[in-house]
Design an enzyme around this catalytic site. Sequence first.
Site, PDB file in Angstrom:
ATOM      1  N   TRP A   1     -12.649  -0.176   8.016  1.00  0.00           N
ATOM      2  CA  TRP A   1     -14.050  -0.547   8.207  1.00  0.00           C
ATOM      3  C   TRP A   1     -14.287  -2.061   8.114  1.00  0.00           C
ATOM      4  CZ3 TRP A   1     -15.377   2.969   3.501  1.00  0.00           C
ATOM      5  CH2 TRP A   1     -14.944   2.383   2.304  1.00  0.00           C
ATOM      6  N   ASP A   2     -13.251  -2.885   7.994  1.00  0.00           N
ATOM      7  CA  ASP A   2     -13.423  -4.342   7.983  1.00  0.00           C
ATOM      8  C   ASP A   2     -12.707  -4.987   9.171  1.00  0.00           C
ATOM      9  OD1 ASP A   2     -15.066  -4.584   5.756  1.00  0.00           O
ATOM     10  OD2 ASP A   2     -13.390  -4.571   4.366  1.00  0.00           O
ATOM     11  N   ARG A   3     -11.396  -5.094   9.083  1.00  0.00           N
ATOM     12  CA  ARG A   3     -10.635  -5.704  10.169  1.00  0.00           C
ATOM     13  C   ARG A   3     -10.598  -4.812  11.408  1.00  0.00           C
ATOM     14  NH1 ARG A   3      -5.852  -7.015   6.002  1.00  0.00           N
ATOM     15  NH2 ARG A   3      -6.842  -5.168   5.073  1.00  0.00           N
TER      16      ARG A   3
ATOM     17  N   ASN B   1       0.824  -1.207   0.000  1.00  0.00           N
ATOM     18  CA  ASN B   1       0.000   0.000   0.000  1.00  0.00           C
ATOM     19  C   ASN B   1       0.856   1.253   0.000  1.00  0.00           C
ATOM     20  OD1 ASN B   1      -3.178  -0.348   0.489  1.00  0.00           O
ATOM     21  ND2 ASN B   1      -2.117  -2.081   1.425  1.00  0.00           N
TER      22      ASN B   1
ATOM     23  N   CYS C   1      -6.664  -0.657   9.724  1.00  0.00           N
ATOM     24  CA  CYS C   1      -6.287  -1.562   8.631  1.00  0.00           C
ATOM     25  C   CYS C   1      -6.114  -0.700   7.390  1.00  0.00           C
ATOM     26  CB  CYS C   1      -7.312  -2.678   8.454  1.00  0.00           C
ATOM     27  SG  CYS C   1      -9.013  -2.119   8.230  1.00  0.00           S
ATOM     28  N   SER C   2      -6.677  -1.095   6.272  1.00  0.00           N
ATOM     29  CA  SER C   2      -6.546  -0.279   5.063  1.00  0.00           C
ATOM     30  C   SER C   2      -7.514   0.888   5.086  1.00  0.00           C
ATOM     31  CB  SER C   2      -6.759  -1.148   3.820  1.00  0.00           C
ATOM     32  OG  SER C   2      -5.738  -2.121   3.705  1.00  0.00           O
ATOM     33  N   ASP C   3      -8.822   0.567   5.033  1.00  0.00           N
ATOM     34  CA  ASP C   3      -9.832   1.621   5.059  1.00  0.00           C
ATOM     35  C   ASP C   3     -10.469   1.787   6.426  1.00  0.00           C
ATOM     36  OD1 ASP C   3      -9.547   2.329   2.376  1.00  0.00           O
ATOM     37  OD2 ASP C   3     -10.835   0.689   1.720  1.00  0.00           O
TER      38      ASP C   3
ATOM     39  N   ARG D   1     -20.492  -5.602   1.570  1.00  0.00           N
ATOM     40  CA  ARG D   1     -19.966  -6.909   1.941  1.00  0.00           C
ATOM     41  C   ARG D   1     -21.009  -8.020   1.823  1.00  0.00           C
ATOM     42  NH1 ARG D   1     -16.169  -4.769   0.685  1.00  0.00           N
ATOM     43  NH2 ARG D   1     -14.462  -3.977   1.962  1.00  0.00           N
TER      44      ARG D   1
END
Length: 818
Positions: A659-661, A570, A655-657, A701
């Site tokens: 909103w998941d992990r 990234n 994490c990246s955005d 998702r």
Amino acid sequence: MAARPWMDDGASQHCLLCHQAFSFTNRRHHCRSCARLVCGACSSRSMRLESIQRPSSSIRNVGTQLAKTTLATAASMLTTTTNESERVCDDCWARLGRGRSATPPPPSHHADDDVAYDAELMDVAADGIRNIALEVRAPDGRVLSDGNSFSMTLPSSTRVAGAYVIVTARDKSKSSAVRDDVVGRGRVFLEEGQRHIQLLRDGGVKGTVLVKATRSSAKKPLQVATIPPQTSKHMWPVALSELYPPGTTVHDACFEHINGTIVPASEQALDAFADVDRGCLIVTSHRFLHVAHTLDVISVPHASILNVEVVQRDDALVLVLTTRSYKSITFSSRSATNRDWSWCRSEWQWRVGEDRFYARPEAVVTADHDDNDDEDEDTELLSRLGLNDLDDRALRRNRLKRFIEPQKERAPSQSGADVDLGAEFARQGVATDARWRFTQANSSYDLCATYPPLLIVPAALSDARLKEGSRWRSKRRVPVLTWYDRASGAALIRASQPKSGITGAHVDDAALLHVRAAAARSRGAVAARLDDPTAFDDEEGFANSSPYKSTTAPILRICDCRSIVAAKANQLAGRGHETTSKLGGSRAATLEFLDLENFHVIRNAKKRLSEASTLEDYYRALHESRWPVYVQALISAAKVVADHLDRGDPCFVHCSDGWDRTPQVCALAQIIVDPYFRTIKGFAVLIEKDFCAFGHPFAMRSGSKGEGEAGPVFDQFLECVQSLRRGAPASFEFTESLLALLKEHVYSRFFGNFLRDSDAERCGDDAVSVWRVVESDPGRFSSPVYDSSASRRLPVLSKPSADVELELLRARIRALEK
């Protein structure tokens, strides 16, 4: 057997059964029994026909071959008798005995329980047609009558299969050579009395028939059947709650009850198909519902279906439903035709496109009130919560939370459709800490479109500096507080990855710098050092000035949920990870990577696990998919964060955005360290806060916006909660029934909690909250072994993957045995 006239290829431009136009891909075929033109889908079956003779008009291709054959050979091509299987249409398949297949004998029953009816068809009316002939068939294709009267006996063991008959009206004025003589068809449910039925064709009403039925057998007490007797009292569609009234087993399995109302409230049963896997398949406006003769219920909501296929297996047509959790559910029938299953597929496509599964009846929707008393009460409530600038939006939310009793004013519940962030943060005690402050910089979602309006940031960080720093975070998701420990002052902060790039020279990470300052436990000791990040190397001043007695200085623990390889990748794309040297060095901040896989890998693992059909394949899939390993890794990552918080160190997770992990790890860590989130109400607040309010993309998702962005992120979180609960069941107030409820309705779209991707998108929703179900019947989800005096810290197994694998195997064995 005399030769039948063969329809010419140009006699019809569409299939005479399903009325689909012929094309290059939809080829025309001839049924070898009735010689009609049909498409491939409506003539996919073959059967052995006795004394079949091809008609003379079938020489269409013989003319070009006469020069190559003798006259005797050409003559034999005209009338050839064969015992091989021949292509037949679906109508002939049903009419001629379903391919003479071996059908299991029906279960034994007592003849005294059979029900017999005598029926008469009267007053036939059709548009401009006078000479009409009626034909009556049973659902399995048996011809009951070619006239205006018929008798039918319904065996007690197969009463559902014979609960109705199909009436076909034909135009006798047409030539016998024209096979497209059907005026329309109607379905008659047998009951005493008389009523009109509609003759339908091509989606329109072509006529009506008056049916008068008389029961010729003695009446006996009715037994509970798959389709109750009330079915015949209504014209389709009919409300599902009328077919299965309250108190019945099927009703309780289909509906959720909320203080006297049911969800979904306006579900309509559109049609029913008998003889489907020893039961009945009912297609409703919201789901596919299979009710077995044993009253076992399989409910598959339309929104949870990823794909619908029709395949042929042996002598049965199979409707294959693939869910968004990658499970394959099949319904097979020997009497259903391709038209039946094609209609089911098109109905599913239409309903999913309309997307009104969560809609409530118009009579229940709360209208805007102009009563000044109501407005004063709402304003006072908002003032107490410090949300005066959000009047319009909060009023809508309060009305949404009062949807059950629209005219009765009551304060919103903590576990409502949207979490009350102000009340939750007040419970945590962050409002009493001068190092943090509430901000409404995102009240109109200008700061970050996926964050809630109310945020908690360091008190020394101005709104202007916060907005400036949002430019350097992915999706503008700046560092904000999500949990606070009143005892130690430790804070859990979440965000997305920084846009640091390879060098990171232009990143303005003022927000994180102020988070580091607030983490020093004494804002006054660090206020003068904000302009000099290197001053954070001296931690002695922080420890001495802290109001909490701690032997070591707090260290900001930065937990990147990704692997270091993913973070570096990234970084090449202009994003990346934090640099501890800019935050005061290793004595002020640490950076660790939690090595969690992204949703693409998790999706493939879940898909591989769901595709296993046998127990042996499932055991193999457990190892190949690595699903238990991913569950273990997520729990271990949450334990790392919980350990930091227990030591009093602030923890910054992303994490990246973000909103998941990030919500997975933050929510699990809070369950471990805070016993409030292990209660029913606290668990509701946790999900609404960390997933719904902070923008977990449920719609994306779940696959509603494309399969490429789908992933079982929330499913994996619930799996981890289930694993934690098995390790310490007395520490949880709720049972696995609550987890099963959430796992089902995250895809069903029956409730408003999981419909949208962000808090901003939920502003216009007027949908039911799933937590109203929990509030209406808390005993259903309460654990009898719950001990409220259990230890504050939840014990976590160090290596739970073996336990997860064992539980998954046990659950699979129970499902196969059932």
